[in-house]
Design an enzyme around this catalytic site. Structure first.
Site, PDB file in Angstrom:
ATOM      1  N   HIS A 123      62.359 100.149 -18.975  1.00 27.52           N
ATOM      2  CA  HIS A 123      63.284 100.016 -17.846  1.00 27.52           C
ATOM      3  C   HIS A 123      63.312 101.294 -17.004  1.00 27.52           C
ATOM      4  O   HIS A 123      63.153 101.259 -15.784  1.00 27.52           O
ATOM      5  CB  HIS A 123      64.685  99.706 -18.390  1.00 27.52           C
ATOM      6  CG  HIS A 123      65.746  99.623 -17.346  1.00 27.52           C
ATOM      7  ND1 HIS A 123      66.170  98.430 -16.797  1.00 27.52           N
ATOM      8  CD2 HIS A 123      66.489 100.579 -16.750  1.00 27.52           C
ATOM      9  CE1 HIS A 123      67.127  98.663 -15.906  1.00 27.52           C
ATOM     10  NE2 HIS A 123      67.336  99.968 -15.866  1.00 27.52           N
ATOM     11  N   HIS A 164      59.809 102.303 -15.477  1.00 28.72           N
ATOM     12  CA  HIS A 164      59.461 101.433 -14.361  1.00 28.72           C
ATOM     13  C   HIS A 164      60.185 101.864 -13.085  1.00 28.72           C
ATOM     14  O   HIS A 164      59.564 102.028 -12.032  1.00 28.72           O
ATOM     15  CB  HIS A 164      59.823  99.985 -14.701  1.00 28.72           C
ATOM     16  CG  HIS A 164      59.411  99.006 -13.648  1.00 28.72           C
ATOM     17  ND1 HIS A 164      58.155  98.451 -13.608  1.00 28.72           N
ATOM     18  CD2 HIS A 164      60.070  98.485 -12.597  1.00 28.72           C
ATOM     19  CE1 HIS A 164      58.062  97.628 -12.585  1.00 28.72           C
ATOM     20  NE2 HIS A 164      59.218  97.633 -11.949  1.00 28.72           N
ATOM     21  N   GLN A 223      55.529  88.698 -13.339  1.00 30.62           N
ATOM     22  CA  GLN A 223      55.405  90.146 -13.205  1.00 30.62           C
ATOM     23  C   GLN A 223      54.053  90.634 -13.682  1.00 30.62           C
ATOM     24  O   GLN A 223      53.434  91.507 -13.065  1.00 30.62           O
ATOM     25  CB  GLN A 223      56.533  90.836 -13.976  1.00 30.62           C
ATOM     26  CG  GLN A 223      56.694  92.312 -13.685  1.00 30.62           C
ATOM     27  CD  GLN A 223      57.357  92.593 -12.356  1.00 30.62           C
ATOM     28  OE1 GLN A 223      57.414  91.727 -11.485  1.00 30.62           O
ATOM     29  NE2 GLN A 223      57.869  93.786 -12.198  1.00 30.62           N
ATOM     30  N   ARG A 255      79.171  99.561 -17.937  1.00 33.28           N
ATOM     31  CA  ARG A 255      79.540  98.452 -18.811  1.00 33.28           C
ATOM     32  C   ARG A 255      79.221  98.735 -20.276  1.00 33.28           C
ATOM     33  O   ARG A 255      79.350  97.851 -21.132  1.00 33.28           O
ATOM     34  CB  ARG A 255      78.836  97.186 -18.339  1.00 33.28           C
ATOM     35  CG  ARG A 255      79.227  96.806 -16.918  1.00 33.28           C
ATOM     36  CD  ARG A 255      78.275  95.799 -16.330  1.00 33.28           C
ATOM     37  NE  ARG A 255      78.359  94.519 -17.029  1.00 33.28           N
ATOM     38  CZ  ARG A 255      77.345  93.679 -17.153  1.00 33.28           C
ATOM     39  NH1 ARG A 255      76.179  93.982 -16.634  1.00 33.28           N
ATOM     40  NH2 ARG A 255      77.510  92.535 -17.769  1.00 33.28           N
ATOM     41  N   LYS A 274      63.912 101.402  -3.329  1.00 33.47           N
ATOM     42  CA  LYS A 274      63.539 101.696  -4.716  1.00 33.47           C
ATOM     43  C   LYS A 274      64.546 102.650  -5.362  1.00 33.47           C
ATOM     44  O   LYS A 274      64.825 102.540  -6.559  1.00 33.47           O
ATOM     45  CB  LYS A 274      62.135 102.299  -4.767  1.00 33.47           C
ATOM     46  CG  LYS A 274      61.020 101.375  -4.294  1.00 33.47           C
ATOM     47  CD  LYS A 274      60.895 100.138  -5.172  1.00 33.47           C
ATOM     48  CE  LYS A 274      61.467  98.891  -4.538  1.00 33.47           C
ATOM     49  NZ  LYS A 274      61.285  97.679  -5.387  1.00 33.47           N
ATOM     50  N   THR A 294      58.545  86.877 -16.565  1.00 33.65           N
ATOM     51  CA  THR A 294      57.695  87.878 -17.204  1.00 33.65           C
ATOM     52  C   THR A 294      56.233  87.643 -16.853  1.00 33.65           C
ATOM     53  O   THR A 294      55.496  88.578 -16.535  1.00 33.65           O
ATOM     54  CB  THR A 294      57.869  87.829 -18.729  1.00 33.65           C
ATOM     55  OG1 THR A 294      59.258  87.832 -19.050  1.00 33.65           O
ATOM     56  CG2 THR A 294      57.181  89.006 -19.396  1.00 33.65           C
ATOM     57  N   LYS A 305      63.130  81.402 -17.346  1.00 33.45           N
ATOM     58  CA  LYS A 305      63.226  82.843 -17.574  1.00 33.45           C
ATOM     59  C   LYS A 305      61.896  83.452 -18.029  1.00 33.45           C
ATOM     60  O   LYS A 305      61.462  84.496 -17.533  1.00 33.45           O
ATOM     61  CB  LYS A 305      64.303  83.107 -18.626  1.00 33.45           C
ATOM     62  CG  LYS A 305      64.429  84.554 -19.057  1.00 33.45           C
ATOM     63  CD  LYS A 305      65.483  84.678 -20.142  1.00 33.45           C
ATOM     64  CE  LYS A 305      65.126  83.868 -21.348  1.00 33.45           C
ATOM     65  NZ  LYS A 305      66.079  84.078 -22.463  1.00 33.45           N
ATOM     66  N   TYR A 322      67.107  84.732  -9.666  1.00 35.54           N
ATOM     67  CA  TYR A 322      67.352  84.297 -11.039  1.00 35.54           C
ATOM     68  C   TYR A 322      68.536  85.046 -11.634  1.00 35.54           C
ATOM     69  O   TYR A 322      69.443  84.451 -12.233  1.00 35.54           O
ATOM     70  CB  TYR A 322      66.106  84.518 -11.892  1.00 35.54           C
ATOM     71  CG  TYR A 322      66.349  84.295 -13.364  1.00 35.54           C
ATOM     72  CD1 TYR A 322      66.174  83.044 -13.932  1.00 35.54           C
ATOM     73  CD2 TYR A 322      66.761  85.350 -14.178  1.00 35.54           C
ATOM     74  CE1 TYR A 322      66.406  82.838 -15.284  1.00 35.54           C
ATOM     75  CE2 TYR A 322      67.009  85.153 -15.524  1.00 35.54           C
ATOM     76  CZ  TYR A 322      66.831  83.894 -16.070  1.00 35.54           C
ATOM     77  OH  TYR A 322      67.081  83.695 -17.409  1.00 35.54           O
ATOM     78  N   LYS A 368      76.408  99.157 -21.803  1.00 29.62           N
ATOM     79  CA  LYS A 368      75.275  98.405 -22.324  1.00 29.62           C
ATOM     80  C   LYS A 368      74.111  99.371 -22.536  1.00 29.62           C
ATOM     81  O   LYS A 368      73.037  99.235 -21.948  1.00 29.62           O
ATOM     82  CB  LYS A 368      74.888  97.284 -21.351  1.00 29.62           C
ATOM     83  CG  LYS A 368      76.017  96.334 -21.007  1.00 29.62           C
ATOM     84  CD  LYS A 368      76.456  95.540 -22.228  1.00 29.62           C
ATOM     85  CE  LYS A 368      77.538  94.538 -21.864  1.00 29.62           C
ATOM     86  NZ  LYS A 368      77.991  93.760 -23.050  1.00 29.62           N
TER      87      LYS A 368
END
Length: 302
Positions: A147, A150, A211, A137, A124, A208, A204, A187, A139
């Site tokens: 994000h 979690h 999850q 990168r 984790k 979701t 894709k 994926y 981003k």
């Protein structure tokens, strides 16, 4: 005397630590909460503050191949924990699906599972690398609250389980989480190969859904010890269902925004060029994709 203790945080801290699993009390990261909390705090500070400042005047790093290798490693590790850990728990007859007490035994088989739990905690922490890739990168818009929360809360939740009661009913969430991650990172690995893979990644949206189903199942399974008594501590029950409920709400809220039925064709076409995943980051099927968690499409940020 009681009022004096109530005013002493040190007393409560010592009391809490005394309730820890004696088998793991001296293990690295598990002696006290400060190491894991320091790691989580450093992670949040780096990805939300220090990292963007550091990369502000730098060019994005080209690490596409590293991302592909990383996703492959995640698939392998997730599969290992699911099948090997499952062989000692829910993929065998050794664990009761309805309610499994925590065994504080120290026999070799039990300790093998406890040791596996410690390595799962490291996994984790290793997943923090997802966000570090975003920093390298540039981003930055991918690093959403969902994000980061979690990543951070899952690591913290696994620490709590390892510190106070490794195994038992607590083993169920890692079990199903590894199954989901095994498919999910597969994926992302395919998506990271480039735009030519896009026609094969129509599923894709269902990541979701998978999850969200994971959190529904975790919630239901977490509640069972309240009805099927197996001497599983109720404190763990409330932690499990609280965690599951929180993320079910967060992911469902994202899902509604990402796939709502009244999105016009024009807007959806625009979203397809800015595919955000279920963690609020871009699903870069078209531009150097690095996958993480649940997928979907949301409006392009203005």
């Amino acid at each position: 005397m009681l009022s004096q203790y109530l005013k002493q945080p040190v007393y409560w801290y010592d009391w809490m630590m005394s309730k820890g699993d004696p088998r793991t009390s001296d293990w690295p990261l598990l002696g006290s909460p400060f190491p894991i909390l320091s790691i989580i705090a450093s992670y949040v500070y780096f990805v939300k503050v220090l990292g963007p400042v550091w990369m502000k005047n730098k060019k994005p790093y080209s690490i596409g191949r590293v991302v592909i290798v990383y996703n492959i490693i995640q698939v392998i590790l997730s599969a290992f924990f699911f099948f090997y850990g499952g062989s000692m728990t829910y993929l065998s007859t050794k664990y009761n699906w309805l309610c499994q007490p925590i065994s504080y035994a120290t026999d070799p088989e039990t300790m093998t599972l406890v040791n596996l739990g410690w390595y799962y905690l490291l996994l984790k922490i290793f997943e923090f690398t997802d966000t570090i890739f975003f920093i390298l990168r540039k981003k930055f818009t991918h690093i959403s609250a969902l994000h980061v929360v979690h990543h951070s809360s899952v690591a913290w939740g696994i620490w709590i389980g390892m510190k106070f009661g490794a195994g038992g009913h607590n083993a169920f969430f890692p079990f199903i989480n590894c199954f989901v991650h095994m498919i999910m990172y597969a994926y992302y690995c395919l998506a990271a190969l480039g735009p030519h893979m896009k026609p094969y990644l129509w599923w894709k949206k269902y990541l979701t859904i998978m999850q969200m189903v994971q959190f529904v199942v975790a919630f239901i399974h977490g509640v069972l010890p309240l009805y099927f008594d197996c001497d599983f501590p109720p404190g763990f029950v409330y932690i499990i269902i609280g965690h599951a409920a929180l993320f079910l709400v967060m992911f469902f809220n994202f899902y509604k925004k990402a796939y709502r039925k009244d999105v016009s064709e024009k807007t959806r076409a625009e979203e397809e060029s800015n595919c955000y995943d279920g963690q609020g980051r871009v699903d870069e099927n078209l531009v150097n994709f690095n996958g993480f968690h649940e997928n979907g499409n949301v409006h392009k940020r203005r």
